[in-house]
Design a protein around this motif. Structure first.
Motif, PDB file in Angstrom:
ATOM      1  N   GLU A  71     -10.069  -2.537 -12.388  1.00 27.43           N
ATOM      2  CA  GLU A  71      -9.580  -1.610 -11.365  1.00 27.43           C
ATOM      3  C   GLU A  71      -8.348  -2.186 -10.681  1.00 27.43           C
ATOM      4  OE1 GLU A  71     -12.113  -0.138  -8.400  1.00 27.43           O
ATOM      5  OE2 GLU A  71     -13.327   1.050  -9.768  1.00 27.43           O
ATOM      6  N   ALA A  72      -8.437  -3.471 -10.300  1.00 21.86           N
ATOM      7  CA  ALA A  72      -7.301  -4.107  -9.642  1.00 21.86           C
ATOM      8  C   ALA A  72      -6.092  -4.094 -10.556  1.00 21.86           C
ATOM      9  CB  ALA A  72      -7.668  -5.539  -9.246  1.00 21.86           C
ATOM     10  N   GLY A  73      -6.296  -4.336 -11.839  1.00 23.11           N
ATOM     11  CA  GLY A  73      -5.176  -4.334 -12.782  1.00 23.11           C
ATOM     12  C   GLY A  73      -4.469  -2.992 -12.825  1.00 23.11           C
ATOM     13  N   VAL A  74      -5.250  -1.898 -12.879  1.00 25.54           N
ATOM     14  CA  VAL A  74      -4.645  -0.565 -12.919  1.00 25.54           C
ATOM     15  C   VAL A  74      -3.934  -0.272 -11.600  1.00 25.54           C
ATOM     16  CG1 VAL A  74      -5.161   1.908 -13.055  1.00 25.54           C
ATOM     17  CG2 VAL A  74      -6.274   0.317 -14.630  1.00 25.54           C
ATOM     18  N   VAL A  75      -4.580  -0.629 -10.490  1.00 27.55           N
ATOM     19  CA  VAL A  75      -3.977  -0.388  -9.172  1.00 27.55           C
ATOM     20  C   VAL A  75      -2.654  -1.151  -9.039  1.00 27.55           C
ATOM     21  CG1 VAL A  75      -4.261  -0.908  -6.708  1.00 27.55           C
ATOM     22  CG2 VAL A  75      -6.119   0.202  -7.993  1.00 27.55           C
ATOM     23  N   LEU A  76      -2.656  -2.417  -9.450  1.00 29.84           N
ATOM     24  CA  LEU A  76      -1.426  -3.214  -9.332  1.00 29.84           C
ATOM     25  C   LEU A  76      -0.345  -2.669 -10.258  1.00 29.84           C
ATOM     26  CD1 LEU A  76      -2.957  -6.804  -9.062  1.00 29.84           C
ATOM     27  CD2 LEU A  76      -1.859  -5.459  -7.253  1.00 29.84           C
ATOM     28  N   ALA A  77      -0.728  -2.294 -11.468  1.00 29.71           N
ATOM     29  CA  ALA A  77       0.268  -1.736 -12.403  1.00 29.71           C
ATOM     30  C   ALA A  77       0.906  -0.484 -11.812  1.00 29.71           C
ATOM     31  CB  ALA A  77      -0.414  -1.418 -13.742  1.00 29.71           C
ATOM     32  N   ALA A  78       0.099   0.383 -11.213  1.00 31.47           N
ATOM     33  CA  ALA A  78       0.641   1.629 -10.651  1.00 31.47           C
ATOM     34  C   ALA A  78       1.553   1.342  -9.464  1.00 31.47           C
ATOM     35  CB  ALA A  78      -0.506   2.559 -10.233  1.00 31.47           C
ATOM     36  N   VAL A 133       0.826  -1.216   0.000  1.00 28.13           N
ATOM     37  CA  VAL A 133       0.000   0.000   0.000  1.00 28.13           C
ATOM     38  C   VAL A 133       0.855   1.258   0.000  1.00 28.13           C
ATOM     39  CG1 VAL A 133      -1.992  -1.056   1.130  1.00 28.13           C
ATOM     40  CG2 VAL A 133      -0.188  -0.037   2.520  1.00 28.13           C
ATOM     41  N   SER A 134       0.359   2.284  -0.657  1.00 25.13           N
ATOM     42  CA  SER A 134       0.996   3.600  -0.661  1.00 25.13           C
ATOM     43  C   SER A 134      -0.093   4.619  -0.943  1.00 25.13           C
ATOM     44  CB  SER A 134       2.083   3.662  -1.732  1.00 25.13           C
ATOM     45  OG  SER A 134       2.784   4.885  -1.633  1.00 25.13           O
ATOM     46  N   HIS A 135       0.283   5.884  -0.964  1.00 23.87           N
ATOM     47  CA  HIS A 135      -0.731   6.833  -1.442  1.00 23.87           C
ATOM     48  C   HIS A 135      -0.569   6.962  -2.947  1.00 23.87           C
ATOM     49  CE1 HIS A 135       1.981  10.424  -1.849  1.00 23.87           C
ATOM     50  NE2 HIS A 135       2.635   9.870  -0.832  1.00 23.87           N
ATOM     51  N   ASN A 136      -1.716   7.058  -3.634  1.00 27.60           N
ATOM     52  CA  ASN A 136      -1.705   7.257  -5.078  1.00 27.60           C
ATOM     53  C   ASN A 136      -2.713   8.338  -5.394  1.00 27.60           C
ATOM     54  OD1 ASN A 136      -4.347   5.665  -5.655  1.00 27.60           O
ATOM     55  ND2 ASN A 136      -3.078   4.165  -4.593  1.00 27.60           N
ATOM     56  N   GLN A 137      -2.591   8.951  -6.577  1.00 27.24           N
ATOM     57  CA  GLN A 137      -3.399  10.136  -6.845  1.00 27.24           C
ATOM     58  C   GLN A 137      -3.377  10.503  -8.314  1.00 27.24           C
ATOM     59  OE1 GLN A 137      -0.976  11.014  -3.976  1.00 27.24           O
ATOM     60  NE2 GLN A 137       0.507  10.291  -5.483  1.00 27.24           N
TER      61      GLN A 137
END
Lengths: 303, 303, 303, 303
Positions: B233-240, B187-191
């Protein structure tokens, strides 16, 4: 010299709901526990216009704002909403032809915030207030109502992406299914959340803007902070991911918390709340809004 | 009838750098591989004013815009920057007293985007262009220069909070130290991240706005998408989170990628890039910006 | 725990011009003749980043802002620009790897205005300031520079439309050519004008924001006022039409007035001025801008 | 994989009025007499959420927008409001748990304008539309309503300052009292006016956005134009000063004109109009708004 505003309309006779001035910016001194604080407020003030009159005497609006707001430099007022209420009453007094008035205000407000006392600094919030007044048949002012509210930025982490990410990660990292990792916070998208809470009253009530801000911050996944040293960032991130929320959750948690947090407010209090998630995974925002009375919220219904 | 603009200034003699019109909005048809596309562009156009003249003939600015931009409804132009260059030249021709001109434009542009072809939809980007022209001593137009660029929204995940969050989580979940979990996204902050890339030319060059947008998207932790079903959504989150980036990383990766992505651009090309992270854990933004020539970037220096 | 920011960049080595935080809003107390006044200021603060370092320590930017700006609640600072200069110096001290820093600030400011003392009320203006500092080879801070300025709204009436309107009206109303009506103010278009004036210094100088605002107001066709009773409106309208100005006139009159109005400022002072007319007869704005040194303005050259 | 949105809410059970996405920007092709035109539209789309469900399926909102709006590139839709109505119906179909939906849209639109055919160029206007749909007890969709409207910039000249200025000028220029000068246009303040007109329908109706824009322009003191040569400026200025209007006049003249200009619209049509004068003599705006049914306006009542 003729008073052009007071003439009868020449081309079309039609009463108008609202005529006024908008975007009048003023410093407003309000009393706070530690002494007076200067808000920078922006006002819009309106009255209705009867069919028999060509124009509204708008210079009176500017005069009333100057008298009531500028005077707070010497004698601070109790609150932004008190200023709005005083302006609304005075508008009806000086626009003798008007029956209804509406005053809207917003103001920057700064509150100290920090993950620890040593990290505390002033952060910016928005205060909101409005007031309405109405003249009765017998000429008395009545049916006053007013609102007080605030907007606060915070952070939300998405519970859905978190759950689907976990499913994907458990396939790739089977050890993640170990029971000891059941509560491990999992990656999700998180973002700036902007939430507004307003209380509408038809009788005088006591509510502090600071408590409205605090209620909003508690309903988000986490508050946000100006000063975050490296370890602090992780703390905020973990707190948010342990408290993942849709905009729907933010709104419901906020609305169901207010009867508990503001127990002295009357059943007739109208609560208006809205929230906006500036999605990190989309170019657009996600929003939610609701309106309910304290009576409904206390009964746990709300629709 | 006197031409007041052409009079000598009465009160003060002073040449002015720029006089013009700003915020002129127009539809502009540009040729694209699949046929003409209508951009909604906003133009600002300026010329200098010599000390000997009271006013600039601003109606000419509006006429030139009407002639050149409105005409594209029938004959689409090659690009936003071509329109700017044509306007800049025409401004110098019709403002015979002027020596320099500057034209700035921005336009909405929509490109199809999607995590899969079936999820593709139009998303919005911003195109940017400007052009300058100068009149030489001998009256010829020369020293033309122009820029072309774009702005794109995407997503960043913070590498620092991710690392400190891992350290905190390893204390709480010792199993996380297992080598098989070494590459588990944490986990981290993303934006939301907003990044701009502009190329400045002093000689004609070929560059497609779509390729500028693509270069930006590749430099962010992940592009963002309008349509994301739950698994997406999970794919984009994991890629980021597998590609965490500071704003510094976004900017460096973007700047170092352009010599490779745009190999035909001359060494004299000036690259201006800036990026803004709408921080999820702060109420304020984090920004970075840089400017370098292709020559510097090709040599790997850049300062 | 590793300091991720202090690591060497992994993917691309490139020094960056500016990395920082933007949009940090704070209350700032400044000393004024009548006592301390609270500005609501917005800061952007940046330092450069050497090629050898992955990230800038941005939490220091937030800490410095908190320390210097929040402290003014107890000990007001001399001015917005003094706060900027202190922040710029502190940024270089705490970002030991940085060579250059830039601080930008804007703040709402309220000043009493009125056509007569009895009509006086607070009206809003914008204060602007920035500061830059640079670290020399020997490690000393030097090459400091800073700016101070303001933006004020006022009114302009167009001299050209006035002259062509007179010509048209003289045809329709021949009596208008009577010599006794030669100075009769004639209809024209008039509108909101927004003008900015900034002074840039490389050595400490004394200039009051109130005097910058006053210089701008004097260069417009007329100041504008919150409270205007019926007769007052005519007075402002007549004053503006007796002083018709293009944006070019506003800018020239402002620029040529500053050596006289600010006689103590050094020749090296850089003056940047821009003006925007929110045209009543067009949907777009008309703008002008210029930059010159006091040396040039004193010599009466300016280009 | 669980559908997190479809779960029962864990912390608080409360139905919510609106959950949706906001700020989705898309190109929308609409059929016009001369062929298809591409609007750049921004949509917000919402449905209600029952107490029994944790989250709204927001990816459906994005999918519906992509399907309906993106498809217009090949098959243009009749109008912005038709797109809104189609989206509203589809939202209720795919959010089977929802009872109400609201779609809001705004779009840039360009129309040719000019004081003469030779001066014609494209100028920008704003189109507005919304649609609501509701699911009945028996599951059928019904109670549809929608609005269509536009916003246009124009110019107003103040009738009051004009009259007081005449009084002042007659003292200074006695010849002005000559009967031949009785209709001489006299100086006043004039400024940009921004007026919005919306028609709300509960049954399908035909209204063209271009006619809404034209009705607004006719209610202002004068339309404004991009291209005005010197003589043209005087013409617009004189026209506006021969037609001086308060915001109250703009609103009344607009509202009383619509039954005549749109004779085929049903009595149940709700008219909402608002106007904003960006005052040249004040730093703030003056506004007015009203809402009335065609039935009321036809009867000449309106309050």
């Amino acid at each position: 010299m003729r008073d052009v505003h007071a003439l009868e309309p020449t081309r079309s006779r039609l009463g108008l709901r609202e005529v006024g001035v908008s975007g009048v910016r003023k410093p407003l001194s309000v009393r706070r526990p530690g002494g007076a604080v200067t808000l920078h407020a922006e006002f819009s003030v309106h009255v209705d216009l009867p069919a028999s009159r060509k124009g509204s005497d708008l210079s009176r609006n500017a005069e009333i704002l100057a008298e009531i707001v500028d005077a707070t430099a010497l004698r601070p007022v109790a609150s932004l909403e008190e200023a709005c209420r005083a302006i609304a009453r005075e508008l009806l007094l000086r626009h003798s032809y008007a029956h209804r008035t509406r005053v809207d205000a917003r103001a920057d407000h700064f509150l100290p915030r920090g993950v620890t006392p040593g990290r505390r600094s002033f952060e910016d919030f928005l205060l909101l207030a409005d007031a309405r007044a109405q003249r009765e048949e017998d000429g008395s002012l009545s049916a006053e109502s007013y609102s007080v509210g605030a907007e606060a930025l915070g952070m939300t982490a998405c519970p859905c992406a978190m759950e689907t990410a976990r499913a994907r990660l458990e396939e790739e990292f089977p050890l993640l299914k170990d029971p000891s990792l059941a509560s491990l916070p999992i990656v999700s998208h998180n973002q700036r959340n902007r939430t507004t809470l307003l209380f509408g009253f038809t009788e005088p009530a006591e509510v502090e803007a600071e408590e409205i801000v605090a209620a909003i911050e508690e309903a988000q996944s986490s508050p946000t902070y100006a000063i975050l040293k490296r370890g602090d960032e992780a703390g905020v991130v973990l707190a948010a991911h342990r408290n993942p929320k849709f905009v729907e959750d933010v709104l419901r948690d906020l609305l169901t918390s207010v009867p508990r947090k503001f127990p002295s407010l009357p059943d007739s209090t109208i609560v208006r709340a809205s929230t906006r998630s500036e999605e990190s995974i989309h170019k657009y925002d996600v929003t939610a809004s609701h309106e309910a009375s304290f009576r409904e919220l206390r009964r746990g219904l709300g629709t």
